[in-house]
Write a protein that holds these residues in place. Structure first.
Motif: not given
Length: 837
Positions: A735-747
């Motif tokens: 979940l950590t890796d998927v969320i990082a890939g899906l929501f990376g632009e937000i950071k």
């Protein structure tokens, strides 16, 4: 939409007689007065047209009679029913097997014959006292009673009128209930049905009839690729008009000298059957499981030469005929596909073991409906399919009838898949009309695989993993090796080879490989053993010495009921290639980009519409979805390497954590980051109105659905508990890796395009769904559920962190849609986690 469509094969390898029988419409009611038998010449009169073979059949006007010798009353007969001609729109085709059953005839009181179904449910050798109990407690059911019309002139045969038997519905000569349900047929209409002919051959009787059925429920469409659309149009007739078929029935006597049983082993890819064994010394009932294969025997006069290692011709070779309706330009390639198995049979000590032939069209003694013959029937069908079915002897597993059906539209399917998977490498694949040479090569490969099924082989979905990735790009290695190691592995073409690799066509199209040769050698070599156990010992030793994990003789498959999207052993799946399937999928994407860039150019030559472009685009997207599936099925995967007790190591081991992380990275780069190359407006605007969800978006949704679904999350949690978190990819890490890939632009406060915003909302919705499934009281009757596991805890933690991240990012955006999007996601999560808010 997956463009592969298959007609479901009615599995009739034998339709085992089940407990409970429907009333038989041809069964004779008990007469109030017992009629005496008539003299033979008053029944079989001078008008009779008699044909002699297995036994005599007589035609007198429109009545047909069997004259069954008493010496055959104790024998077992195989009755099969096949379609010969079908109405327009039928979901089944000429040659399709519709019923198969083994029966015996026996004398009964009152001048009758009992027809008894043979079930072979239990076996016990006569040397065991228990054999008496088996005989006393089991009985094969009587499913029909036939009235004798006369006895033969010598008093050693029984004459029965079979006209109504073949014109009315019954369990033996009619359609199997599953087939009737698919066709939507009701009762047969006797006034619109007729027997057309009966022919007698040395080992079988062939009957042809025309039968009209009332239509019940609407015919079930043929199986398709899961898109929900019909295969062929429904019959354009009303229920009152009914539907008419020409039907071929075969009566074949089973051999007295039954083929010797050969033990099944799950490390070899062969179909199997079984029965129960009862002995005095056992403490549990044993199952004797044996493989299904053809009878291939050494001639007695050649045995010494065979045992000395010399190749010999079999006593009776396996001959396959090509339907004369097959286009002439394809026949030689079908024959080549059949004959290609001879190389494998050499390993078993045989030469010319299998022979492909054109149909002898001027030979009046040959009949396409003759059940003894192996025929590849060419079907004028709209739906693409290649099917095969066999009827086997349940006593031994011997294949006694074989049929292959080839749809005319399968040619287009092969064209489309080759263009999509190999068009980047093979210049000959860049048009809508392939050369006869190229199309012939594709047909040859498909026929080779299909013939493999008729030899008893099953899919070996594991074989491709034995091939190193770099070999699939090595033109010299591919010149002498099959790219997927087995024709029985379900891979279309070599999509890994890149344009710069200069791989020839031979390295792109599947062919018989090392595993296929080994499997034929294992199953068809004559060991000389005189009984089942001795033969079994020899063949199991061969497996232990040869088929080892990691080598190119390995076999693996999935359960037939397993969804391709939910497989638990990712090493055994359709369309994966090499020992590094995720990297292979990345290379496949590179080739798809080449095809997509040239799609309009390659599909519009000489055509004034974009129908072909649309069709090939859907095929391309299907291949994209296969590559996507190869990645997400690695997640939570467990390798299964079946071993016998003398082989070291565990049967079940988790897919390595680094491979699972690479799979998530692939999904991030190729799926979750919008694949703009698949959304190219200059292509889509030619044939697709922007009025519904794009096919690519549907595939992206599927990837998230299966990643965050209950089954996968439960399996990942179970693997963590079994193997330890150090050895597996945990739910929290995934979940950590998927969320990082899906929501990376937000950071980094970047704008997110509309397609990815859609995926972000979908991901949250799927995670919340699984969380809700876990936030219930555990149900002890369910094997798979998230309630009570750590999964809901991890989901809540990850969603809470994502909510905080979205809220914190809102002030950094000025774009109103992005602000609303982030507020929507954070509010949605907040509402789910904190309902009181």
């Amino acid at each position: 939409m997956i463009r592969l469509k298959f007609i479901p094969v009615l599995t009739l390898a034998l339709l085992a007689v089940e407990i409970g029988y429907a009333q038989d419409t041809t069964a004779i009611k008990k007469p109030t007065v017992v009629a005496k038998l008539k003299p033979y010449n008053q029944v079989i009169t001078a008008k009779a047209i008699t044909k002699t073979g297995l036994f005599s059949v007589h035609q007198i006007d429109d009545r047909y009679y069997f004259e069954i010798p008493d010496e055959l009353l104790s024998r077992e007969f195989l009755f099969t029913t096949r379609l010969s001609k079908v109405p327009t729109g039928s979901p089944r085709y000429g040659g399709d097997l519709m019923n198969a059953i083994i029966v015996s005839f026996e004398k009964a009181s009152g001048d009758k014959l009992y027809v008894r179904a043979i079930t072979n449910a239990a076996q016990s050798d006569s040397i065991n006292v228990l054999s008496k109990a088996v005989r006393n407690s089991t009985i094969n059911p009587i499913i029909m009673v036939l009235e004798l019309k006369s006895r033969g002139l010598d008093g050693k045969s029984s004459v029965v009128d079979m006209t109504d038997f073949y014109l009315k519905d019954n369990l033996i000569s009619g359609f199997h209930p599953a087939a009737k349900k698919q066709l939507g047929t009701g009762a047969a209409a006797a006034d619109r049905s007729a027997l057309l002919s009966m022919n007698a051959f040395p080992g079988n009787i062939e009957i042809r009839s025309m039968k009209t059925y009332a239509l019940g429920a609407a015919p079930r469409p043929a199986a398709n690729d899961g898109d929900g659309g019909p295969a062929d149009a429904s019959p354009a007739v009303s229920g009152n008009a009914g539907v008419t078929f020409e039907i071929s029935n075969s009566v074949m006597v089973l051999a007295k000298d039954a083929m010797q049983l050969q033990a099944y082993d799950p490390r070899m890819g062969f179909k199997s059957d079984s029965y129960s064994i009862f002995t005095d010394k056992q403490q549990k009932v044993d199952e004797r499981r044996f493989i299904i294969k053809n009878r291939l025997e050494v001639k007695p006069e050649d045995l010494k030469r065979y045992q000395a290692g010399e190749l010999v011709e079999p006593k009776v070779p396996l001959v396959y005929y090509i339907d004369p309706a097959t286009p002439k330009q394809y026949r030689k390639y079908m024959i080549a596909g059949i004959n290609s198995w001879n190389e494998a049979f050499k390993g078993a000590g045989f030469k010319n073991a299998i022979i492909g032939k054109e149909w002898p069209e001027n030979d009046k003694s040959m009949d396409l409906e003759d059940g003894r013959l192996r025929v590849i029937r060419y079907m004028p069908a709209f739906s693409p399919f290649v099917d095969n079915n066999q009827v086997t002897d349940p006593r031994t597993g011997e294949i006694i009838q074989t049929y292959i059906g080839w749809s005319h539209s399968q040619v287009k399917t092969l064209h489309d898949w080759y263009m999509v998977q190999a068009g980047a490498v093979d210049a000959g694949a860049r048009s809508m009309q392939f050369s006869d040479e190229l199309m012939g090569a594709l047909i040859q490969a498909e026929i080779t695989r299909t013939v493999g099924f008729t030899l008893g082989l099953t899919e070996n979905l594991r074989s491709s993993t034995a091939v190193p990735l770099e070999k699939l790009r090595d033109k010299n290695w591919l010149a002498s090796n099959a790219f997927n190691n087995s024709i029985m592995d379900y891979n279309h073409y070599n999509y890994v080879a890149q344009p710069a690799d200069q791989v020839s066509r031979k390295g792109l199209i599947p062919r018989i490989g090392d595993y296929d040769k080994w499997a034929i050698k294992w199953a068809y070599t004559y060991t000389g053993a005189k009984d089942f156990e001795a033969d079994k010992k020899i063949r199991l030793a061969w497996i232990a010495n040869n088929a080892k994990v990691g080598n190119n003789l390995i076999f693996g498959s999935q359960a037939a009921t397993t969804s391709p999207n939910e497989i638990t052993n990712p090493a055994a799946q359709w369309e994966d290639l090499s020992n590094n399937p995720v990297k292979a999928a990345s290379l496949g994407i590179e080739n798809l980009k080449v095809v997509m860039a040239n799609l309009v150019k390659w599909t519009t030559t000489g055509d004034n519409t974009y129908y072909n472009t649309s069709d090939l685009y859907l095929t391309l997207v299907s291949q994209y979805s296969f590559l996507m599936r190869i990645a997400y099925t690695q997640i939570g995967g467990v390798n299964e390497d079946i071993k016998s007790i003398e082989q070291v190591g565990d049967v079940y081991t988790p897919v390595a954590k680094n491979i699972q992380k690479e799979a998530i990275a692939f999904l991030r780069d190729e799926v979750f980051n919008t694949p703009q190359w698949l959304f190219e407006p200059s292509v889509l605007n030619k044939f697709r109105k922007p009025a519904k969800k794009e096919e690519v978006t549907r595939m992206q949704d599927n990837a998230l659905l299966y990643l965050f679904g209950t089954n996968r999350l439960f399996r990942m949690n179970a693997a963590t508990m079994r193997f330890g978190k150090e050895k597996v990819y945990t739910v929290d890490e995934m979940l950590t890796d998927v969320i990082a890939g899906l929501f990376g632009e937000i950071k980094t406060h970047q704008l997110v395009d509309g397609n990815k915003r859609y995926l972000q909302k979908s991901a949250v919705a799927f995670m919340l769904k699984s969380l809700a499934e876990g936030d219930v009281i555990p149900d002890p009757t369910k094997d798979v559920q998230l309630a009570g596991t750590d999964v809901p805890v991890v989901l809540r933690s990850q969603l809470s962190a994502l909510m905080t991240q979205c809220k914190a990012a809102i002030p950094s955006y000025s774009d109103p849609v992005m602000v609303a999007h982030l507020k929507y996601i954070s509010d949605k999560i907040d509402h789910a986690l904190n309902p009181k808010n």
